[in-house]
Design a protein around this motif. Structure first.
Motif, PDB file in Angstrom:
ATOM      1  N   ASP B 143       9.658  18.598  11.575  1.00  0.00           N
ATOM      2  CA  ASP B 143       9.169  17.418  12.280  1.00  0.00           C
ATOM      3  C   ASP B 143       8.151  16.617  11.477  1.00  0.00           C
ATOM      4  O   ASP B 143       7.645  15.602  11.957  1.00  0.00           O
ATOM      5  CB  ASP B 143       8.516  17.845  13.613  1.00  0.00           C
ATOM      6  CG  ASP B 143       9.531  18.525  14.516  1.00  0.00           C
ATOM      7  OD1 ASP B 143      10.719  18.144  14.442  1.00  0.00           O
ATOM      8  OD2 ASP B 143       9.137  19.439  15.266  1.00  0.00           O
ATOM      9  N   PHE B 144       7.844  17.075  10.268  1.00  0.00           N
ATOM     10  CA  PHE B 144       6.833  16.355   9.494  1.00  0.00           C
ATOM     11  C   PHE B 144       7.372  14.980   9.110  1.00  0.00           C
ATOM     12  O   PHE B 144       8.468  14.857   8.578  1.00  0.00           O
ATOM     13  CB  PHE B 144       6.461  17.159   8.243  1.00  0.00           C
ATOM     14  CG  PHE B 144       5.409  16.487   7.424  1.00  0.00           C
ATOM     15  CD1 PHE B 144       4.090  16.467   7.848  1.00  0.00           C
ATOM     16  CD2 PHE B 144       5.736  15.836   6.244  1.00  0.00           C
ATOM     17  CE1 PHE B 144       3.115  15.815   7.106  1.00  0.00           C
ATOM     18  CE2 PHE B 144       4.765  15.184   5.500  1.00  0.00           C
ATOM     19  CZ  PHE B 144       3.461  15.180   5.930  1.00  0.00           C
ATOM     20  N   PRO B 162      16.482  29.119  -0.544  1.00  0.00           N
ATOM     21  CA  PRO B 162      17.922  28.859  -0.628  1.00  0.00           C
ATOM     22  C   PRO B 162      18.210  27.360  -0.534  1.00  0.00           C
ATOM     23  O   PRO B 162      17.535  26.644   0.211  1.00  0.00           O
ATOM     24  CB  PRO B 162      18.495  29.593   0.586  1.00  0.00           C
ATOM     25  CG  PRO B 162      17.428  30.528   1.049  1.00  0.00           C
ATOM     26  CD  PRO B 162      16.126  29.946   0.629  1.00  0.00           C
ATOM     27  N   ARG B 163      19.201  26.926  -1.292  1.00  0.00           N
ATOM     28  CA  ARG B 163      19.552  25.507  -1.294  1.00  0.00           C
ATOM     29  C   ARG B 163      19.882  25.006   0.114  1.00  0.00           C
ATOM     30  O   ARG B 163      19.580  23.875   0.481  1.00  0.00           O
ATOM     31  CB  ARG B 163      20.745  25.286  -2.222  1.00  0.00           C
ATOM     32  CG  ARG B 163      21.172  23.848  -2.331  1.00  0.00           C
ATOM     33  CD  ARG B 163      21.926  23.605  -3.619  1.00  0.00           C
ATOM     34  NE  ARG B 163      23.103  24.465  -3.731  1.00  0.00           N
ATOM     35  CZ  ARG B 163      23.709  24.740  -4.881  1.00  0.00           C
ATOM     36  NH1 ARG B 163      23.252  24.241  -6.016  1.00  0.00           N
ATOM     37  NH2 ARG B 163      24.763  25.505  -4.911  1.00  0.00           N
ATOM     38  N   GLN B 164      20.477  25.878   0.894  1.00  0.00           N
ATOM     39  CA  GLN B 164      20.853  25.512   2.259  1.00  0.00           C
ATOM     40  C   GLN B 164      19.641  25.096   3.100  1.00  0.00           C
ATOM     41  O   GLN B 164      19.743  24.227   3.961  1.00  0.00           O
ATOM     42  CB  GLN B 164      21.509  26.714   2.931  1.00  0.00           C
ATOM     43  CG  GLN B 164      22.860  26.409   3.522  1.00  0.00           C
ATOM     44  CD  GLN B 164      23.470  27.670   4.133  1.00  0.00           C
ATOM     45  OE1 GLN B 164      23.097  28.796   3.773  1.00  0.00           O
ATOM     46  NE2 GLN B 164      24.385  27.472   5.062  1.00  0.00           N
ATOM     47  N   ASP B 165      18.518  25.742   2.844  1.00  0.00           N
ATOM     48  CA  ASP B 165      17.300  25.388   3.578  1.00  0.00           C
ATOM     49  C   ASP B 165      16.863  23.968   3.231  1.00  0.00           C
ATOM     50  O   ASP B 165      16.458  23.187   4.107  1.00  0.00           O
ATOM     51  CB  ASP B 165      16.169  26.369   3.242  1.00  0.00           C
ATOM     52  CG  ASP B 165      16.306  27.676   4.011  1.00  0.00           C
ATOM     53  OD1 ASP B 165      17.298  27.842   4.751  1.00  0.00           O
ATOM     54  OD2 ASP B 165      15.416  28.543   3.860  1.00  0.00           O
ATOM     55  N   ILE B 166      16.915  23.641   1.943  1.00  0.00           N
ATOM     56  CA  ILE B 166      16.542  22.279   1.516  1.00  0.00           C
ATOM     57  C   ILE B 166      17.497  21.275   2.150  1.00  0.00           C
ATOM     58  O   ILE B 166      17.092  20.202   2.616  1.00  0.00           O
ATOM     59  CB  ILE B 166      16.605  22.157  -0.022  1.00  0.00           C
ATOM     60  CG1 ILE B 166      15.849  23.304  -0.700  1.00  0.00           C
ATOM     61  CG2 ILE B 166      16.143  20.787  -0.473  1.00  0.00           C
ATOM     62  CD1 ILE B 166      14.450  23.054  -1.083  1.00  0.00           C
ATOM     63  N   ALA B 172      17.621  16.662   8.326  1.00  0.00           N
ATOM     64  CA  ALA B 172      16.811  16.530   9.540  1.00  0.00           C
ATOM     65  C   ALA B 172      16.230  15.128   9.672  1.00  0.00           C
ATOM     66  O   ALA B 172      16.039  14.621  10.781  1.00  0.00           O
ATOM     67  CB  ALA B 172      15.684  17.561   9.537  1.00  0.00           C
ATOM     68  N   ASN B 173      15.943  14.499   8.539  1.00  0.00           N
ATOM     69  CA  ASN B 173      15.365  13.159   8.575  1.00  0.00           C
ATOM     70  C   ASN B 173      15.719  12.427   7.290  1.00  0.00           C
ATOM     71  O   ASN B 173      15.027  12.559   6.278  1.00  0.00           O
ATOM     72  CB  ASN B 173      13.843  13.252   8.751  1.00  0.00           C
ATOM     73  CG  ASN B 173      13.197  11.883   8.815  1.00  0.00           C
ATOM     74  OD1 ASN B 173      13.843  10.863   8.544  1.00  0.00           O
ATOM     75  ND2 ASN B 173      11.919  11.848   9.158  1.00  0.00           N
ATOM     76  N   PRO B 174      16.782  11.632   7.325  1.00  0.00           N
ATOM     77  CA  PRO B 174      17.265  10.986   6.093  1.00  0.00           C
ATOM     78  C   PRO B 174      16.329   9.898   5.575  1.00  0.00           C
ATOM     79  O   PRO B 174      16.536   9.407   4.466  1.00  0.00           O
ATOM     80  CB  PRO B 174      18.622  10.399   6.489  1.00  0.00           C
ATOM     81  CG  PRO B 174      18.768  10.576   7.950  1.00  0.00           C
ATOM     82  CD  PRO B 174      17.626  11.368   8.492  1.00  0.00           C
ATOM     83  N   ARG B 198      24.910  13.181  -2.498  1.00  0.00           N
ATOM     84  CA  ARG B 198      25.146  13.342  -1.071  1.00  0.00           C
ATOM     85  C   ARG B 198      23.931  12.900  -0.252  1.00  0.00           C
ATOM     86  O   ARG B 198      24.084  12.373   0.846  1.00  0.00           O
ATOM     87  CB  ARG B 198      25.443  14.817  -0.824  1.00  0.00           C
ATOM     88  CG  ARG B 198      25.919  15.111   0.549  1.00  0.00           C
ATOM     89  CD  ARG B 198      26.806  16.337   0.569  1.00  0.00           C
ATOM     90  NE  ARG B 198      26.922  16.839   1.920  1.00  0.00           N
ATOM     91  CZ  ARG B 198      27.083  18.103   2.247  1.00  0.00           C
ATOM     92  NH1 ARG B 198      27.161  19.020   1.283  1.00  0.00           N
ATOM     93  NH2 ARG B 198      27.176  18.465   3.500  1.00  0.00           N
ATOM     94  N   TYR B 199      22.739  13.111  -0.789  1.00  0.00           N
ATOM     95  CA  TYR B 199      21.513  12.797  -0.040  1.00  0.00           C
ATOM     96  C   TYR B 199      20.657  11.829  -0.848  1.00  0.00           C
ATOM     97  O   TYR B 199      20.105  12.209  -1.884  1.00  0.00           O
ATOM     98  CB  TYR B 199      20.722  14.080   0.240  1.00  0.00           C
ATOM     99  CG  TYR B 199      21.521  15.087   1.034  1.00  0.00           C
ATOM    100  CD1 TYR B 199      21.782  14.882   2.391  1.00  0.00           C
ATOM    101  CD2 TYR B 199      22.030  16.235   0.430  1.00  0.00           C
ATOM    102  CE1 TYR B 199      22.531  15.784   3.120  1.00  0.00           C
ATOM    103  CE2 TYR B 199      22.775  17.154   1.153  1.00  0.00           C
ATOM    104  CZ  TYR B 199      23.024  16.920   2.500  1.00  0.00           C
ATOM    105  OH  TYR B 199      23.769  17.817   3.212  1.00  0.00           O
ATOM    106  N   ASP B 200      20.535  10.608  -0.384  1.00  0.00           N
ATOM    107  CA  ASP B 200      19.762   9.646  -1.172  1.00  0.00           C
ATOM    108  C   ASP B 200      18.258   9.793  -0.954  1.00  0.00           C
ATOM    109  O   ASP B 200      17.475   9.035  -1.523  1.00  0.00           O
ATOM    110  CB  ASP B 200      20.231   8.205  -0.936  1.00  0.00           C
ATOM    111  CG  ASP B 200      20.020   7.735   0.475  1.00  0.00           C
ATOM    112  OD1 ASP B 200      19.446   8.499   1.274  1.00  0.00           O
ATOM    113  OD2 ASP B 200      20.423   6.603   0.788  1.00  0.00           O
ATOM    114  N   ASN B 201      17.862  10.765  -0.134  1.00  0.00           N
ATOM    115  CA  ASN B 201      16.426  11.049   0.034  1.00  0.00           C
ATOM    116  C   ASN B 201      15.975  12.282  -0.748  1.00  0.00           C
ATOM    117  O   ASN B 201      14.873  12.778  -0.551  1.00  0.00           O
ATOM    118  CB  ASN B 201      16.082  11.223   1.521  1.00  0.00           C
ATOM    119  CG  ASN B 201      16.923  12.294   2.217  1.00  0.00           C
ATOM    120  OD1 ASN B 201      18.031  12.585   1.780  1.00  0.00           O
ATOM    121  ND2 ASN B 201      16.397  12.867   3.286  1.00  0.00           N
ATOM    122  N   LEU B 202      16.820  12.729  -1.667  1.00  0.00           N
ATOM    123  CA  LEU B 202      16.507  13.918  -2.470  1.00  0.00           C
ATOM    124  C   LEU B 202      16.074  13.529  -3.876  1.00  0.00           C
ATOM    125  O   LEU B 202      16.793  12.819  -4.588  1.00  0.00           O
ATOM    126  CB  LEU B 202      17.752  14.813  -2.569  1.00  0.00           C
ATOM    127  CG  LEU B 202      17.711  15.931  -3.613  1.00  0.00           C
ATOM    128  CD1 LEU B 202      16.611  16.949  -3.308  1.00  0.00           C
ATOM    129  CD2 LEU B 202      19.078  16.629  -3.705  1.00  0.00           C
TER     130      LEU B 202
END
Lengths: 354, 354
Positions: B143-144, B162-166, B172-174, B198-202
């Motif tokens: 929720d941060f 684990p990568r899955q956690d990231i 959770a919040n793109p 896949r994730y433009d917030n990474l």
């Protein structure tokens, strides 16, 4: 595309560096590099044995480099901090001495990077116009309550402020830091370094990019009283403690120790500058009085942008700033005789054809 | 002594780098450098001809280096920005993606430099404790609302997320940027680089200081979507456009291209780590599961500070953090067999004498 930028980052004013073209060989007179190779002592110091140590971190305290700089100027190492070019040092100074309620002042026509760095830290910046003839009137700064940055000699004009004027600023308000950016001082300005022990609000920044043939090594430094240097170190250790790599530490130390080569390169630049100014004036250019390794010149018969473009087409790069007050000028680095000879020949040809 | 510091500079939290002693030869296992020399291709690329060009500025766009990095990871150069070590890149990210009303979160036990950089930009920082066993619970971050920085594998614990956690965090919040600091990933972590498209917030940051034998060259980089990289470039060009010197650009490019040497060095570190862990456990140490080129170990019979001091007296440097939760541990770099063999012998001797 999503915009992830913070409000602060949206307010940035990124600097546009001079072209570093990779497509063809130009006669490159646009970024005020030295036309001479680094000292052979630099090349020798960058030995194979040193290259093989690149797996180990560099000395974050820059002990040897700072000692060499201190020795050259007759200072203590505690009066010196070195950086990844003087741009990094200037950024440290903007953070250390400015902030909310602590604005910064600089001239309207000066190194435009000050504006970028003020925006980086969200500073209130007061831009103070130079006089009509591009001289700086220190009286305009007397009552300013925040930090002051003065490029001396100034860029892109090449014009110098007398040391006495800086002294008046330092004395007018001893609680205000005055940053004197002496990137070009070795070509003719009056350095403020001798005043460091007298005024603890004086910070002088210099670079090895111009007079010491190390633009590609990225070594700059600041000289000042211990309190100012300590403040800059606080910022450095909050930003990037290992801010200079091993090879640049070695190169900077060797360059600083080779005083004879330094002096001889500066002398050649001054001679070449005198020749270039005479030739440009002979071609009808108005040239501002330069104490730097470049000249700022106005053609009269061709606008600055047009001159820049035509020279580029002929394989010669100079710098043109598309900004108020200086649009008619081009900034020309004082290169080798071969380089500036080719420039003058090309200008003569160009003007004859008009 | 007068205090010229801005309010912001007074609030700084400067980082304390590991000792880089200059007084004697230590077995240096305290700053996670590679025990191996740089690739011979690096040494060869730093030719005399290149040294002689140090008078010319480096390429501010880092064209060749970024291309080599992009090629290695199967990315476009527009997905890459390089910096003067990954510390500089991290600072750019803190400025680009955080600010007033845009806080940053990181773990209580992690690379302490995040705290220094948050203070540098006056950011609100939320420090989220790791679990009792030093694992990171991504649910604590769900929720941060601001940017999140995760060192993976973490320092100083060496433990990986684990990568899955990231991935869960990213989804959770793109609109929230997740910065994954992969300084140590080449020694065993799961890299997030394959998720960039896949994730433009990474944003993934990496360094050549650990797995590519270039700590002394200061080369780090970030990989991410074009919007994030463009944002980092805005900051770079506001701070220090020529941020990497000529020789480090060359060294970094050559190091990135020598994949065989990179792989072989990483493999040796992993083998040496397995040996070191076994030996330490044999001596009664508790060792956290490490995916990095260091191990975080607790002796039980000697407090961390005491262990650090005794080893230093014996000519062996390890890192001890005088901080809550980790005071009992020392962090030991996985060096060469010769280095870690000497360490294990010394520890055995020391514990026998207790």
């Amino acid at each position: 595309m999503k915009n992830f930028l913070s409000a602060e980052a949206r307010g940035l004013a990124p600097y546009t560096p001079g072209e570093q073209p990779r497509d063809q060989q130009y006669i490159k007179l646009n970024t005020n590099e030295s036309p001479f190779p680094p000292s052979l002592k630099v090349v020798k110091a960058l030995s194979r044995a040193e290259l093989l140590k690149l797996n180990l971190y560099s000395d974050p305290a820059c002990t040897q480099l700072n000692a060499a700089i201190a020795a050259h100027y007759g200072l203590h190492p505690a009066n010196v901090i070195s950086g990844n070019g003087s741009d990094e040092i200037l950024a440290f100074a903007f953070r250390a001495f400015c902030g909310a309620g602590q604005p910064v002042a600089y001239a309207d026509v000066t190194y435009s990077f000050y504006q970028s760095q003020a925006a980086l830290f969200g500073l209130e910046a007061k831009v103070i116009p130079l006089r009509e003839d591009f001289t700086l009137n220190v009286d305009d700064y007397m009552d300013f309550p925040g930090a002051i940055v003065i490029a001396n000699p100034n860029a892109p004009t090449g014009m110098a402020v007398p040391r006495q004027d800086i002294q008046r600023l330092l004395e007018a308000n001893p609680d205000r830091v005055v940053i004197v950016d002496e990137a070009y001082v070795d070509f003719g300005g009056e350095s403020c370094v001798p005043m460091i022990f007298r005024y603890d609000n004086l910070l002088v920044t210099q670079t090895m990019s111009k007079s010491r043939q190390l633009a590609g090594g990225r070594v700059g430094f600041a000289l000042g009283g211990e309190a100012l240097i300590e403040a800059l170190n606080r910022v450095k250790y909050s930003f990037n403690p290992y801010n200079i790599n091993r090879l640049s530490l070695i190169a900077g130390t060797a360059a600083m120790e080779d005083d004879a080569y330094f002096q001889s390169c500066c002398e050649t630049v001054r001679k070449n500058r005198a020749w270039l100014v005479e030739e440009l004036e002979g071609l009808g250019f108005a040239v501002l009085p330069s104490s730097a390794n470049f000249v700022f010149a106005r053609c009269g018969r061709l606008p600055g942008g047009e001159l820049y473009r035509r020279l580029k087409e002929s394989g010669i790069l100079v710098r043109w700033f598309d900004r108020e007050r200086v649009r008619d000028f081009v900034r020309i680095t004082v290169g080798s005789m071969e380089q500036i000879g080719a420039l003058v020949d090309e200008l003569a040809r160009m003007l004859e054809e008009l």
